[in-house]
Design a protein around this motif. Sequence first.
Motif, mmCIF file in Angstrom:
data_model
loop_
_atom_site.group_PDB
_atom_site.id
_atom_site.type_symbol
_atom_site.label_atom_id
_atom_site.label_comp_id
_atom_site.label_asym_id
_atom_site.label_seq_id
_atom_site.Cartn_x
_atom_site.Cartn_y
_atom_site.Cartn_z
ATOM 1 N N ALA A 24 -0.958 -4.737 -13.141
ATOM 2 C CA ALA A 24 -2.249 -4.054 -13.003
ATOM 3 C C ALA A 24 -2.832 -4.280 -11.620
ATOM 4 C CB ALA A 24 -3.219 -4.545 -14.076
ATOM 5 N N ARG A 25 -2.723 -5.495 -11.106
ATOM 6 C CA ARG A 25 -3.255 -5.794 -9.780
ATOM 7 C C ARG A 25 -2.544 -4.966 -8.704
ATOM 8 N NH1 ARG A 25 -2.838 -12.104 -11.377
ATOM 9 N NH2 ARG A 25 -5.028 -12.526 -11.844
ATOM 10 N N TRP A 26 -1.212 -4.903 -8.800
ATOM 11 C CA TRP A 26 -0.453 -4.164 -7.791
ATOM 12 C C TRP A 26 -0.687 -2.661 -7.896
ATOM 13 C CZ3 TRP A 26 1.303 -5.479 -3.357
ATOM 14 C CH2 TRP A 26 1.711 -6.783 -3.104
ATOM 15 N N PHE A 27 -0.746 -2.132 -9.106
ATOM 16 C CA PHE A 27 -1.078 -0.717 -9.236
ATOM 17 C C PHE A 27 -2.432 -0.434 -8.584
ATOM 18 C CE2 PHE A 27 1.846 -0.437 -13.084
ATOM 19 C CZ PHE A 27 2.731 0.463 -12.493
ATOM 20 N N HIS A 28 -3.385 -1.337 -8.831
ATOM 21 C CA HIS A 28 -4.708 -1.152 -8.227
ATOM 22 C C HIS A 28 -4.638 -1.203 -6.709
ATOM 23 C CE1 HIS A 28 -8.702 -1.676 -6.774
ATOM 24 N NE2 HIS A 28 -8.474 -2.933 -6.460
ATOM 25 N N LEU A 29 -3.914 -2.178 -6.142
ATOM 26 C CA LEU A 29 -3.817 -2.267 -4.690
ATOM 27 C C LEU A 29 -3.280 -0.970 -4.091
ATOM 28 C CD1 LEU A 29 -2.520 -5.831 -3.696
ATOM 29 C CD2 LEU A 29 -4.833 -4.914 -3.561
ATOM 30 N N GLY A 30 -2.429 -0.283 -4.832
ATOM 31 C CA GLY A 30 -1.888 0.971 -4.351
ATOM 32 C C GLY A 30 -2.910 2.067 -4.200
ATOM 33 N N GLY A 47 4.907 -6.500 4.560
ATOM 34 C CA GLY A 47 5.437 -6.782 5.893
ATOM 35 C C GLY A 47 6.363 -5.704 6.445
ATOM 36 N N PRO A 48 7.264 -5.140 5.646
ATOM 37 C CA PRO A 48 8.198 -4.147 6.183
ATOM 38 C C PRO A 48 7.598 -2.765 6.437
ATOM 39 C CG PRO A 48 9.103 -5.274 4.235
ATOM 40 C CD PRO A 48 7.643 -5.571 4.288
ATOM 41 N N LEU A 49 6.357 -2.515 6.051
ATOM 42 C CA LEU A 49 5.800 -1.167 6.145
ATOM 43 C C LEU A 49 5.644 -0.738 7.602
ATOM 44 C CD1 LEU A 49 3.027 -1.237 3.368
ATOM 45 C CD2 LEU A 49 5.429 -0.601 3.177
ATOM 46 N N GLU A 50 6.172 0.424 7.912
ATOM 47 C CA GLU A 50 6.055 0.971 9.266
ATOM 48 C C GLU A 50 4.899 1.962 9.382
ATOM 49 O OE1 GLU A 50 9.843 2.639 10.151
ATOM 50 O OE2 GLU A 50 10.870 0.689 10.224
ATOM 51 N N SER A 51 4.467 2.490 8.258
ATOM 52 C CA SER A 51 3.346 3.433 8.223
ATOM 53 C C SER A 51 2.496 3.131 7.010
ATOM 54 C CB SER A 51 3.860 4.873 8.148
ATOM 55 O OG SER A 51 2.803 5.768 7.819
ATOM 56 N N LEU A 52 1.198 3.297 7.157
ATOM 57 C CA LEU A 52 0.305 3.064 6.025
ATOM 58 C C LEU A 52 0.525 4.097 4.923
ATOM 59 C CD1 LEU A 52 -1.718 0.919 5.399
ATOM 60 C CD2 LEU A 52 -3.514 2.303 6.402
ATOM 61 N N LEU A 53 1.145 5.204 5.257
ATOM 62 C CA LEU A 53 1.455 6.197 4.230
ATOM 63 C C LEU A 53 2.467 5.668 3.223
ATOM 64 C CD1 LEU A 53 1.665 9.363 6.510
ATOM 65 C CD2 LEU A 53 -0.164 8.776 4.902
ATOM 66 N N GLN A 54 3.178 4.596 3.570
ATOM 67 C CA GLN A 54 4.140 3.983 2.645
ATOM 68 C C GLN A 54 3.466 3.016 1.674
ATOM 69 O OE1 GLN A 54 6.446 2.266 5.905
ATOM 70 N NE2 GLN A 54 8.163 3.642 5.423
ATOM 71 N N TRP A 55 2.212 2.708 1.920
ATOM 72 C CA TRP A 55 1.513 1.674 1.140
ATOM 73 C C TRP A 55 1.496 1.949 -0.366
ATOM 74 C CZ3 TRP A 55 -1.051 -2.938 2.401
ATOM 75 C CH2 TRP A 55 -1.932 -3.437 1.420
ATOM 76 N N PRO A 56 1.063 3.113 -0.830
ATOM 77 C CA PRO A 56 0.971 3.314 -2.288
ATOM 78 C C PRO A 56 2.301 3.125 -3.010
ATOM 79 C CG PRO A 56 -0.240 5.022 -1.116
ATOM 80 C CD PRO A 56 0.563 4.292 -0.091
ATOM 81 N N ARG A 64 3.314 0.323 -5.786
ATOM 82 C CA ARG A 64 3.811 0.783 -7.088
ATOM 83 C C ARG A 64 5.146 0.125 -7.417
ATOM 84 N NH1 ARG A 64 7.062 4.804 -9.333
ATOM 85 N NH2 ARG A 64 6.274 5.583 -11.337
ATOM 86 N N ALA A 65 6.026 0.010 -6.430
ATOM 87 C CA ALA A 65 7.314 -0.629 -6.672
ATOM 88 C C ALA A 65 7.127 -2.090 -7.099
ATOM 89 C CB ALA A 65 8.189 -0.544 -5.422
ATOM 90 N N ALA A 66 6.194 -2.796 -6.449
ATOM 91 C CA ALA A 66 5.914 -4.178 -6.840
ATOM 92 C C ALA A 66 5.378 -4.235 -8.267
ATOM 93 C CB ALA A 66 4.917 -4.799 -5.868
ATOM 94 N N ALA A 67 4.498 -3.311 -8.601
ATOM 95 C CA ALA A 67 3.949 -3.274 -9.958
ATOM 96 C C ALA A 67 5.040 -3.020 -10.990
ATOM 97 C CB ALA A 67 2.872 -2.191 -10.050
ATOM 98 N N LEU A 68 5.938 -2.118 -10.684
ATOM 99 C CA LEU A 68 7.004 -1.806 -11.635
ATOM 100 C C LEU A 68 7.941 -2.990 -11.838
ATOM 101 C CD1 LEU A 68 7.865 1.870 -10.612
ATOM 102 C CD2 LEU A 68 6.608 1.082 -12.643
ATOM 103 N N ARG A 69 8.156 -3.793 -10.812
ATOM 104 C CA ARG A 69 8.970 -5.007 -10.978
ATOM 105 C C ARG A 69 8.308 -5.959 -11.959
ATOM 106 N NH1 ARG A 69 9.752 -4.235 -5.371
ATOM 107 N NH2 ARG A 69 8.145 -5.753 -4.819
ATOM 108 N N GLU A 126 -2.597 8.694 -10.672
ATOM 109 C CA GLU A 126 -1.551 8.084 -11.492
ATOM 110 C C GLU A 126 -1.569 6.569 -11.373
ATOM 111 O OE1 GLU A 126 3.340 7.977 -11.893
ATOM 112 O OE2 GLU A 126 2.380 9.293 -10.425
ATOM 113 N N LEU A 127 -1.733 6.062 -10.146
ATOM 114 C CA LEU A 127 -1.779 4.618 -9.946
ATOM 115 C C LEU A 127 -2.972 3.996 -10.666
ATOM 116 C CD1 LEU A 127 -0.816 4.418 -6.168
ATOM 117 C CD2 LEU A 127 0.514 3.512 -8.080
ATOM 118 N N ALA A 128 -4.128 4.645 -10.595
ATOM 119 C CA ALA A 128 -5.305 4.128 -11.297
ATOM 120 C C ALA A 128 -5.070 4.106 -12.796
ATOM 121 C CB ALA A 128 -6.527 4.976 -10.955
ATOM 122 N N GLY A 129 -4.436 5.154 -13.315
ATOM 123 C CA GLY A 129 -4.137 5.186 -14.736
ATOM 124 C C GLY A 129 -3.149 4.110 -15.137
ATOM 125 N N GLU A 130 -2.161 3.854 -14.264
ATOM 126 C CA GLU A 130 -1.182 2.807 -14.566
ATOM 127 C C GLU A 130 -1.826 1.427 -14.530
ATOM 128 O OE1 GLU A 130 1.601 3.157 -15.765
ATOM 129 O OE2 GLU A 130 2.703 4.863 -14.996
#
Length: 367
Positions: free
Chosen positions: A82-88, A39-48, A52-57, A101-105
């Motif tokens: 794994a799901r969140w890393f993939h979404l990234g 929801g807070p994303l202002e640009s799609l460039l922030q998506w990955p 990743r931050a959600a995955a790390l949590r 890196e995200l795919a590997g994570e």
Amino acid sequence: MTDLSFLSAPGMAAGFAAETRPRAHGAGIDVHEYDRVTGPLESLLQWPDACRAAALRHRAAAERAAARGHRRTAGERHRLAARWFHLGTLLPDPDRDRAAELAGEADRAMGQSLALLEPQARRLSGEGFAGWLRLPENTPGTANGKRFPVVVVIPGMDSTKEEFHALADALLARGLAVLAIDGPGQGVMAADTTMSADGHRSAVARALDVLAGDGDGGGADGGPLDLGRVAVVGLSLGGYFAASVAAQDPRVRAAALVSGPYRLDWDALVPFVIATLGRRCGSPEAARAFAEAIDLRALAPQLDGPLLLVEGGEDRIPGVTNGEALSAHLPHAEVLHVPHGNHLLGNALADWLPETADWLADALLTK
């Protein structure tokens, strides 16, 4: 060079998040968490980085649970990571190293989850593929001579072996082993390989060869797999890959195509799909040649085994399978049409997933 300027266009982040929300739900992401992250994303460039931050949590929570001896909680949290890393990885990311890196994570997190929750699961790899082999729960191998049919799960343009948990779990619950793979241009294979119209046919063939020669798979010493009973299920573009495998590999008994393309019309594709195909295929020119090669009519004469077409009536992807278009070429195919389903039917899991899992079980477990 592929134009990626649309990624930063006004409103693109909100639009992409809304379009992807049912898919994330179908992959097992809580939609409320999804909204908090996207929801807070202002640009799609922030998506990955947001994914990743959600995955790390979730990874941190998994490590805390493991330290306290709570294996199940730790395993489930690693699976969410794994799901969140993939979404990234869903974007045609301008930062190729970050995407790899995200795919590997995602791969690593899924391995950590399965080690805790399904110790009988195994990671397989070979030329052009990497996969997770999972066996039905509480399975003591070949007790009483029982061996398990295999369903190969084939992801699509921007999906991976870490996405379709609900489908894999439904198949496992019905006594089927599941091999979910990354093929050329997908997941952990994307850094070193490119997607092609027939690449998955070879990748799946090699994966089955690995299982056939593996004592822990379906080898001559009596492993737990029955490689005389194999089916494929393909999701989105993976539906075409699954059809290609079923048409050309005699070991495949049945195929289910979920939101799979009948054909691709390059001129009708949106910039996001064009850019993603350009990344996955290696260049815009290769992507166009790839799209022009995707046409089920050429495969139809060889698709003479059991075939299930699952489609959503609200699917807006140009060229996706529809029963009316295919009826003349595949008259024996069964069609499961969900009028309110979108692409991949993440908004209608109850209306297609149990029936599709039952159909695959019937195809493989019925003598």
